[in-house]
Design an enzyme around this catalytic site. Structure first.
Site, PDB file in Angstrom:
ATOM      1  N   VAL A 165      32.905  44.505  34.061  1.00  0.00           N
ATOM      2  CA  VAL A 165      31.493  44.884  34.096  1.00  0.00           C
ATOM      3  C   VAL A 165      31.253  45.821  32.921  1.00  0.00           C
ATOM      4  O   VAL A 165      31.997  46.789  32.727  1.00  0.00           O
ATOM      5  CB  VAL A 165      31.118  45.584  35.421  1.00  0.00           C
ATOM      6  CG1 VAL A 165      29.634  45.949  35.425  1.00  0.00           C
ATOM      7  CG2 VAL A 165      31.454  44.692  36.614  1.00  0.00           C
ATOM      8  N   ILE A 208      32.575  49.485  32.181  1.00  0.00           N
ATOM      9  CA  ILE A 208      32.330  50.443  33.267  1.00  0.00           C
ATOM     10  C   ILE A 208      32.975  50.010  34.580  1.00  0.00           C
ATOM     11  O   ILE A 208      32.862  50.707  35.594  1.00  0.00           O
ATOM     12  CB  ILE A 208      30.821  50.690  33.479  1.00  0.00           C
ATOM     13  CG1 ILE A 208      30.082  49.371  33.721  1.00  0.00           C
ATOM     14  CG2 ILE A 208      30.232  51.417  32.268  1.00  0.00           C
ATOM     15  CD1 ILE A 208      28.591  49.558  34.014  1.00  0.00           C
ATOM     16  N   GLY A 236      37.256  43.723  37.707  1.00  0.00           N
ATOM     17  CA  GLY A 236      37.478  42.988  38.935  1.00  0.00           C
ATOM     18  C   GLY A 236      38.550  41.937  38.741  1.00  0.00           C
ATOM     19  O   GLY A 236      39.214  41.895  37.701  1.00  0.00           O
ATOM     20  N   SER A 237      38.700  41.064  39.731  1.00  0.00           N
ATOM     21  CA  SER A 237      39.748  40.050  39.683  1.00  0.00           C
ATOM     22  C   SER A 237      39.525  39.033  38.577  1.00  0.00           C
ATOM     23  O   SER A 237      40.478  38.495  38.014  1.00  0.00           O
ATOM     24  CB  SER A 237      39.821  39.316  41.025  1.00  0.00           C
ATOM     25  OG  SER A 237      40.089  40.210  42.078  1.00  0.00           O
ATOM     26  N   PHE A 238      38.266  38.758  38.249  1.00  0.00           N
ATOM     27  CA  PHE A 238      37.960  37.678  37.320  1.00  0.00           C
ATOM     28  C   PHE A 238      37.324  38.142  36.017  1.00  0.00           C
ATOM     29  O   PHE A 238      36.934  37.320  35.196  1.00  0.00           O
ATOM     30  CB  PHE A 238      37.037  36.656  37.994  1.00  0.00           C
ATOM     31  CG  PHE A 238      37.604  36.091  39.256  1.00  0.00           C
ATOM     32  CD1 PHE A 238      38.806  35.409  39.250  1.00  0.00           C
ATOM     33  CD2 PHE A 238      36.944  36.258  40.464  1.00  0.00           C
ATOM     34  CE1 PHE A 238      39.343  34.890  40.417  1.00  0.00           C
ATOM     35  CE2 PHE A 238      37.469  35.741  41.630  1.00  0.00           C
ATOM     36  CZ  PHE A 238      38.674  35.056  41.610  1.00  0.00           C
ATOM     37  N   ASP A 255      32.281  43.041  53.197  1.00  0.00           N
ATOM     38  CA  ASP A 255      33.181  43.867  52.370  1.00  0.00           C
ATOM     39  C   ASP A 255      32.586  45.244  52.102  1.00  0.00           C
ATOM     40  O   ASP A 255      32.670  45.753  50.986  1.00  0.00           O
ATOM     41  CB  ASP A 255      33.490  43.152  51.055  1.00  0.00           C
ATOM     42  CG  ASP A 255      34.734  43.719  50.364  1.00  0.00           C
ATOM     43  OD1 ASP A 255      35.577  44.315  51.067  1.00  0.00           O
ATOM     44  OD2 ASP A 255      34.859  43.575  49.140  1.00  0.00           O
TER      45      ASP A 255
END
EC number: 2.7.11.1
Length: 434
Positions: A115, A107, A110-112, A225
């Site tokens: 999810v 869903i 991200g960078s790492f 952020d």
């Protein structure tokens, strides 16, 4: 092809070429928003076409990827492998493992890592599981930020508008955050569909966001952020803030920090100037998000990033006349370029809470979710993924994410001097399960 549109000032002509230009602007905006700040700035900095930009902006663009002093690795030797670096110690939840879950859909990304929507095999409850690759984290020396995110998540359980952490665990190669599952969609997704919101709806969202930020500030945490991608709607339509990877802990009311981080469209002037900044950066971001909810784009947006930075630093705020005076006054106060004069500089959240724009809000009812949200996502249940990007949900779930053979589980017996993720695993007290 020509389209006639009616406005308050009368009829205006919208040509096909203008329509294409507007669409191109929005597409470029969305693509840029998905790019990482560091990578994006490096691309700009190495592009010779920006050589003639004003020196003030050029100095901002020509920077190396920012790092907190405490993130620098004092040992110049290659880092140990992830399996050697971890020591869980007396883990609070030594029995949790990936195979406890059925991983259903991707869903988000991200960078790492990813999810995923997952269902716990034992209690059949649905969770959002954030799965991060240790190798990628260690390569970019971001382990302190990951642990900071975990620490902030542990403090979120007491606030209704912050995503909560149920527990966390790790294997030799991955970290697992077991989070609240929120499926009403990103605020960014709904803004894409509707372009902008009416003032009462924008006020409701801004109030819930401000409440969440105020709570973080009370814990000496600066969020740093805030943007529509990090603001989710739950199944009823309430705000939930997520993604705490850039949070800065231990910032006292008068304390400052100086790391260059955030998302380009929402960077406060003092961050761009690379000056020490305080918690008022969050109120600048709230102003930028409120502006975007009312007008459809961030306040100083330009497709040219150098020009956008110059706008943030130097261009006066321009507000169209289709908002109330109280909204205008709040935006002018939040988007004040001098942080010492910004709303929230003196009394933080109390200044925002007491502003006339929020006079229709009963804050006690708001925090107790007694105010009916102005928009209902109308999700039928946990498996309803209508508000997630098909780019994610149509991607197959890797089998390796749910595998947990005994041989790869980290145990408390592994001891090394460099303990990058020590204490990552977490489980709530037993009574929390009752």
């Amino acid at each position: 092809m020509t389209v006639k549109t009616e406005t308050a000032a009368g009829a205006s002509t919208l040509t096909y070429s203008k329509m294409r230009g507007m669409v191109a602007l929005l597409i470029a905006f969305m693509k840029q928003r998905r790019m990482g700040l560091n990578d994006f700035i490096q691309k700009i900095a190495t592009n010779s076409s920006y050589a003639c930009k004003p020196s003030e902006v050029q100095s901002i663009l020509n920077i190396s990827p920012p790092q907190e002093p405490e993130l620098l690795n004092e040992n110049s030797s290659p880092p140990p492998s992830p399996s050697q670096q971890i020591n869980l110690g007396p883990s609070s939840n030594p029995h949790a493992k990936p195979s406890d879950f059925q991983f259903l859909k991707i869903i988000g990304k991200g960078s790492f890592g990813k999810v995923l929507l997952a269902r716990h095999q034992a209690d059949e409850k649905f969770y959002a599981v954030k799965v991060l690759q240790k190798k990628a984290i260690l390569k970019k020396k971001e382990e302190k930020h990951i642990m900071s995110e975990r620490n902030v998540l542990l403090k979120n359980v007491k606030h209704p508008f912050l995503v909560g952490l149920h527990f966390s665990f790790q294997t030799t190669s991955r970290l697992y955050f077991i989070l609240d599952y929120i499926n009403g969609g990103e605020l960014f997704y709904h803004l894409q569909r509707e372009r902008c919101f009416l003032e009462p709806r924008a006020r409701f969202y801004a109030a819930e966001i401000a409440s969440a930020l105020g709570y973080l500030h009370s814990l000496n945490i600066v969020y740093r952020d805030l943007k529509p991608e990090n603001i989710l709607l739950d199944s009823q339509g309430h705000i939930v803030l997520t993604d705490f990877g850039l949070c800065k802990e231990n910032i006292e009311p008068n304390g400052t920090t100086s790391t260059f981080c955030g998302t380009p469209e929402y960077l406060a002037p003092e961050v761009l100037h690379k000056q020490p900044y305080d918690r008022t950066v969050d109120w600048w971001c709230l102003g930028a998000v409120l502006y975007e909810m009312l007008y459809g784009l961030p306040p100083f947006y330009s497709r040219n990033t150098a020009e956008m930075y110059d706008n943030i630093l130097n261009k006066p705020l321009q507000l169209k006349p289709n908002i109330t005076n109280s909204a205008r006054n709040l935006l002018e106060g939040l988007l004040q370029k001098d942080r010492t004069k910004r709303i929230g500089a003196k009394n933080d959240f109390m200044e925002i809470k007491n502003h006339i724009f929020f006079s229709p809000i009963n804050w006690d009812d708001l925090i107790n979710k007694k105010i009916t949200p102005p928009f209902n996502p109308n999700v039928s249940g946990p498996s309803d993924l209508q508000h997630f990007d098909p780019e994610f949900t149509e991607e197959p779930v890797p089998n390796s994410i749910g595998q947990s053979p005994d041989s790869i589980l980290i145990t408390a017996s592994i001891k090394e001097a460099a303990e990058a993720f020590m204490g990552f695993s977490y489980a709530p007290p037993m009574e929390s399960y009752l």
